[in-house]
Every structure is written in C-alpha cells, then in structure tokens.
Scaffold this motif. Structure first.
Motif, PDB file in Angstrom:
ATOM      1  N   LYS A 127      -7.767  11.236  68.113  1.00  0.00           N
ATOM      2  CA  LYS A 127      -8.958  11.710  67.560  1.00  0.00           C
ATOM      3  C   LYS A 127      -8.979  12.938  66.999  1.00  0.00           C
ATOM      4  CE  LYS A 127     -13.675  11.973  69.639  1.00  0.00           C
ATOM      5  NZ  LYS A 127     -14.356  11.894  70.563  1.00  0.00           N
ATOM      6  N   ASP A 168      -7.384  12.859  63.392  1.00  0.00           N
ATOM      7  CA  ASP A 168      -8.627  12.266  62.701  1.00  0.00           C
ATOM      8  C   ASP A 168      -9.742  13.067  62.202  1.00  0.00           C
ATOM      9  OD1 ASP A 168      -9.401   9.657  61.412  1.00  0.00           O
ATOM     10  OD2 ASP A 168     -11.343  10.012  62.743  1.00  0.00           O
ATOM     11  N   ILE A 169     -10.057  14.002  62.851  1.00  0.00           N
ATOM     12  CA  ILE A 169     -11.105  14.857  62.466  1.00  0.00           C
ATOM     13  C   ILE A 169     -10.379  16.147  61.584  1.00  0.00           C
ATOM     14  CG2 ILE A 169     -12.938  16.583  63.469  1.00  0.00           C
ATOM     15  CD1 ILE A 169     -13.111  14.961  65.663  1.00  0.00           C
ATOM     16  N   ALA A 170      -9.370  16.566  61.829  1.00  0.00           N
ATOM     17  CA  ALA A 170      -8.617  17.747  61.279  1.00  0.00           C
ATOM     18  C   ALA A 170      -7.865  17.546  60.212  1.00  0.00           C
ATOM     19  CB  ALA A 170      -7.971  18.462  62.385  1.00  0.00           C
TER      20      ALA A 170
END
Length: 237
Positions: free
Chosen positions: A20, A23-25
């Motif tokens: 997660k 996926d964001i960074a």
C-alpha cells in the motif's frame, strides 16, 4: 501489527502495508512500449511538421483554394525535409562502419538505425541438447534446468559434499537456553547488512522488491526485524 499471535497473519499484514505504501509513493509507468526512435529526426523536421499542421488547421477551418494550395506546399516541403534527412542520416551511418569495428559495435549501429529499444527485447529462442526452443514455456524450463544444475550437488567438490553431509547429520537444538550463534535473535545491524548486500531481483509472489526494503525508515526496519525474529523463534518457514 507485527506482534500478532499468528505469524502468518502478521506477515500478511506487513506485506499489505508495504504494498500500500509503495502504491502511494512509487510512480507507475503506463506499460506501453515507446515509439521507435528516429535517428534522422531533427529540429528542421519539427519545424516543417508544425508548419504543415498549422496550414492544415487553417485549411480545415477555411477550405478555400488558396489555403488548399498552401497546405499542399507545406506538405510537399515537409516530405522534402524528411527525405533529405533520411538520406543524410543513412550516408553518415554507412560511412561510420569501418573494418576495425567489433561485431558488437556493428549491431549497436544497426539497432540505432532501426530505432529499436534494447530494453524491451527479450529472449526469442534458446538451444538445448542440439534442439532449438522458441516458445516461452520451453525457454523458461530450459533456463530453470540450467539454474537447478548449477545449484545442485553435482557442481560441488567431493570434499565439500562430504563435509556437508556430516554437518547435516548434526542435530540442532533450537529450544535450548544456551546462546548459540544459530538460535539468537537477529539484530538491526544484521538486517541492514543483509539488505545492503543483496541485489535487485524479480519480486516474489508477495510483490515486494529490494528497493522497497532498502528505502524503509529506521522505525519500519525495527518492525520488520521484530517480524523476522518472530518467524525465526516460532519456526514458521
């Protein structure tokens, strides 16, 4: 999260958390192959193409005879520029091929003039036991067989095999209270050294790659260390 009674659930939680965060960074590419590179294209080609597009937009809005003639002239000029650039580029390419060049340099020049991108070229065939293997599954099985043979005992010396069998017969007591080197907890220095000494490889089934672990903060590494020690102490492998 890492101190759950069930080690498998703790591993799943940490894996989901890492994925997660990644996926964001981590920015993602489109996955589309880039256009073929044109070695003959230059600023003159760009200018001629823009001029043609500008005249075409004008002719599309105002379809007069004068605008039609202007568009044909711009199109003809752009075609002339491209033809000249292609000819000059090919002449320069041919003159750069000399007899002292290695075959590697020659193929690099061929790839450049074709505009191919080497980073997207895969293995198209493989040869094993005198037979040519061209399908993907066969190539994968051939490579796997080679790697398995390298890692098997057949590649070891007889002295090492004898020593290995002797050591494997020794019973290791993981539940002993004595602090042997094989049953003490890992420390943060060992974890960092292991990550630093490893190399980027293809991610496993969990999808976590080397760079994700390499860029973890000190706090995150501490939590990961607790998880690894829990796996080690619970003997869940």
């Amino acid at each position: 999260m890492v101190r759950q009674p069930d080690v498998n659930k703790a591993v799943d939680s940490v894996t989901k958390c890492l994925l997660k965060a990644a996926d964001i960074a981590i920015p993602k590419s489109s996955g589309n192959l880039p256009r073929l590179y044109k070695p003959w294209w230059n600023d003159n080609c760009n200018a001629a193409k823009k001029a043609q597009r500008r005249v075409w937009d004008k002719f599309r809005r105002y379809p007069t005879t004068a605008n039609h003639i202007a568009f044909k002239r711009a199109k003809s000029f752009f075609r002339k520029i491209r033809r000249q650039r292609k000819n000059r580029s090919f002449q320069k390419y041919v003159s750069s091929i000399q007899g002292h060049l290695s075959s590697k340099s020659i193929w690099e020049k061929v790839g450049k003039i074709l505009g191919t991108n080497k980073s997207y070229q895969g293995i198209s065939f493989s040869q094993t036991n005198g037979q040519l293997v061209s399908h993907t599954k066969g190539i994968a099985n051939t490579l796997g067989s080679v790697f398995a043979n390298v890692s098997s005992e057949e590649s070891y010396s007889q002295t090492f095999i004898t020593y290995k069998k002797q050591q494997e017969k020794r019973r290791i007591a993981f539940n002993t209270l004595a602090s042997f080197a094989y049953n003490v907890d890992f420390n943060l220095h060992e974890l960092r050294r292991a990550i630093r000494s490893s190399h980027p490889t293809t991610p496993g089934l969990d999808g976590i790659n080397h760079d994700m672990l390499k860029n973890l903060s000190k706090k995150s590494l501490g939590l990961l260390l607790i998880l690894f020690n829990g796996i080690w102490n619970e003997h869940v492998f």
